[in-house]
Scaffold this active site. Structure first.
Site, short mmCIF file in Angstrom:
data_model
loop_
_atom_site.label_atom_id
_atom_site.label_comp_id
_atom_site.label_asym_id
_atom_site.label_seq_id
_atom_site.Cartn_x
_atom_site.Cartn_y
_atom_site.Cartn_z
N GLY A 70 2.40 2.30 -2.77
CA GLY A 70 2.28 2.89 -4.10
C GLY A 70 3.23 2.31 -5.14
O GLY A 70 3.50 2.95 -6.16
N LYS A 80 20.86 2.34 -3.34
CA LYS A 80 22.00 1.86 -4.12
C LYS A 80 21.88 2.43 -5.52
O LYS A 80 20.80 2.42 -6.13
CB LYS A 80 22.03 0.33 -4.19
CG LYS A 80 23.19 -0.20 -5.04
CD LYS A 80 23.21 -1.72 -5.13
CE LYS A 80 24.37 -2.18 -6.01
NZ LYS A 80 24.41 -3.66 -6.17
N ARG A 127 24.59 2.15 -8.62
CA ARG A 127 25.92 1.70 -9.02
C ARG A 127 26.69 2.77 -9.81
O ARG A 127 27.91 2.86 -9.73
CB ARG A 127 25.81 0.42 -9.85
CG ARG A 127 27.11 -0.37 -9.94
CD ARG A 127 26.99 -1.55 -10.88
NE ARG A 127 25.97 -2.51 -10.51
CZ ARG A 127 26.15 -3.50 -9.65
NH1 ARG A 127 27.31 -3.65 -9.05
NH2 ARG A 127 25.17 -4.34 -9.38
N GLU A 134 0.57 -10.58 -10.45
CA GLU A 134 -0.42 -10.51 -9.37
C GLU A 134 -1.72 -9.84 -9.83
O GLU A 134 -2.81 -10.31 -9.53
CB GLU A 134 0.15 -9.75 -8.17
CG GLU A 134 -0.78 -9.69 -6.99
CD GLU A 134 -0.16 -8.97 -5.80
OE1 GLU A 134 -0.29 -9.47 -4.66
OE2 GLU A 134 0.47 -7.92 -6.01
N SER A 158 0.80 -1.23 0.00
CA SER A 158 0.00 0.00 0.00
C SER A 158 0.83 1.27 0.00
O SER A 158 0.30 2.35 0.28
CB SER A 158 -0.98 0.03 1.19
OG SER A 158 -1.85 -1.08 1.14
N GLY A 213 20.41 -10.53 0.27
CA GLY A 213 21.79 -10.66 -0.17
C GLY A 213 21.95 -10.65 -1.67
O GLY A 213 22.72 -9.87 -2.23
N ARG A 238 13.47 -8.85 1.28
CA ARG A 238 13.37 -10.28 1.47
C ARG A 238 14.44 -10.97 0.63
O ARG A 238 14.58 -10.67 -0.55
CB ARG A 238 11.98 -10.78 1.08
CG ARG A 238 10.90 -10.32 2.06
CD ARG A 238 9.53 -10.80 1.63
NE ARG A 238 8.51 -10.41 2.61
CZ ARG A 238 7.20 -10.58 2.43
NH1 ARG A 238 6.76 -11.13 1.32
NH2 ARG A 238 6.33 -10.20 3.35
#
Length: 411
Positions: free
Chosen positions: A183, A387, A389, A208, A181, A354, A351
């Site tokens: 956005g 991040k 690069r 989805e 939620s 790494g 989630r």
């Protein structure tokens, strides 16, 4: 031989694969398959369709295995795994050629360096990954003296973010992550339509949400229509909104956006659909959107979720480089965000973080304080570049209307 049949069958189904696969007749082991592929190439070069009928009426049926054999090839077609079948074919070709090189080397008593050169040439027949520094320097030698056209990244339509990232770059993988939620989907659609309006080819893989739901979100955000009114436009829209409707529809049509909304898509299936769209619209540079990362179907169910995500992110990065276009993927954050006083996301909140941190070129978090404060008058959305690069990190600010999904990027 099964891989060769699958490759030929897929080529009959989608003719652009005949040239796009970058195969040669010598890559096929079966003599009949060599003849069929050569026949396909000749038909394709002459501008004719390649199918069961044209193959049998243009060439001698006995030369290409007969009518039944050609007809049965279609049963082996499987577009999502086409690249895998090509890889199997090329591996078998390399094994044959390796044995051939070693046999000739023994017969002719080749020196070791000639043997090594012969074997090295078989490592990769499709892509040359060699470049000398001298050649690379020659390409830029006159850059300070001659004005060149600079390839710009796909702009997000959010001023501060575009200044920070200089747009989404070709060959780069961008992750846009947030809690539910915040956005994410609306930001994705905002970027997609702006890319389309600047002559890009937005390809959205929605694992989805349905294509019709995405369409309605685009109409609401572009026309500034309340999503509640969008449930029944005939009854709930006022006269001005109905007057604005055709202009909004026309403006969105100009974005040339395309949706693929089947659930449980694999990276291989996504790659196949991208290749098909590139061949359909050769004059447009694609920009790929995926909603969202952990819904991408992994073909390796035996490994842990961490290893599955790691493989997927590496494949997405490889796809960005293969098609030389931006790949933008949405991702969910863990519930750890909710346990902190400052709920702005951190890298560790991703989630399976790494592999994502390692493979992504840009990681962008979304945060709205109003989600927690319940302040309906606060439209501020923070876009936190954690991040980058090839550029700076920092926070850009936009205005976000959760009732319409509109993003205003000049805040």
């Amino acid at each position: 031989m099964m891989a060769e049949k699958a490759v030929l069958g897929s080529m009959m189904k989608e003719n652009y694969l005949i040239t796009d696969a970058n195969l040669s007749v010598s890559h096929f082991a079966d003599p009949v398959h060599k003849m069929i592929f050569q026949s396909m190439k000749e038909l394709r070069a002459s501008g004719k369709a390649v199918d069961f009928i044209t193959l049998l009426t243009t060439f001698h049926p006995q030369d290409i295995g007969g009518a039944n054999y050609v007809r049965e090839l279609a049963d082996y077609a499987h577009l999502p795994t086409f690249d895998d079948h090509v890889t199997v074919m090329l591996d078998a070709w390399r094994e044959r050629e390796t044995r051939n090189v070693l046999h000739i080397a023994i017969q002719e008593n080749w020196p070791i360096d000639r043997i090594m050169n012969g074997l090295d040439a078989l490592l990769d027949n499709r892509v040359c990954d060699y470049a000398s520094l001298s050649a690379l320097l020659a390409d830029v030698y006159e850059d300070p003296y001659i004005k060149k056209e600079i390839a710009e990244g796909a702009k997000a339509g959010i001023g501060a973010l575009d200044t920070m990232t200089d747009g989404f770059k070709d060959g780069e993988l961008t992750i846009i992550a947030a809690r539910p939620s915040m956005g994410k989907s609306d930001i994705m659609l905002h970027i997609a339509k702006h890319a389309g309006w600047t002559n890009r080819l937005p390809l959205i893989f929605s694992l989805e949400m349905s294509a019709t739901s995405l369409r309605d979100r685009l109409l609401a955000s572009t026309g500034r229509f309340s999503r509640i009114r969008m449930r029944d436009p005939y009854t709930m829209m006022n006269d001005k909104q109905k007057t604005d409707w055709p202009r909004t529809v026309g403006r969105l049509a100009e974005s040339n956006m395309h949706f693929f909304d089947r659930s449980k898509q694999t990276v291989a299936e996504i790659r196949m659909n991208v290749r098909k769209m590139i061949n359909t619209y050769p004059d447009k540079k694609p920009i790929i959107f995926i909603d969202y990362l952990t819904l991408i179907h992994s073909e390796d169910k035996s490994s842990s979720m961490h290893l599955q995500v790691s493989k997927i992110t590496k494949d997405l990065k490889a796809m960005a480089r293969e098609f030389n276009c931006p790949v933008i993927t949405l991702a969910q954050l863990s519930r750890a965000v909710e346990q902190r006083h400052d709920k702005r996301p951190l890298m560790s909140d991703l989630r399976e973080s790494g592999s994502i941190e390692e493979d992504a070129d840009v990681i962008l978090f979304l945060y709205r304080d109003a989600y927690y404060s319940k302040n309906e008058n606060d439209l501020t959305m923070e876009l936190i570049v954690s991040k980058n690069r090839n550029g700076p990190v920092g926070t850009a600010v936009a205005m976000y209307n959760k009732f319409t999904g509109e993003v205003i990027g000049n805040a």
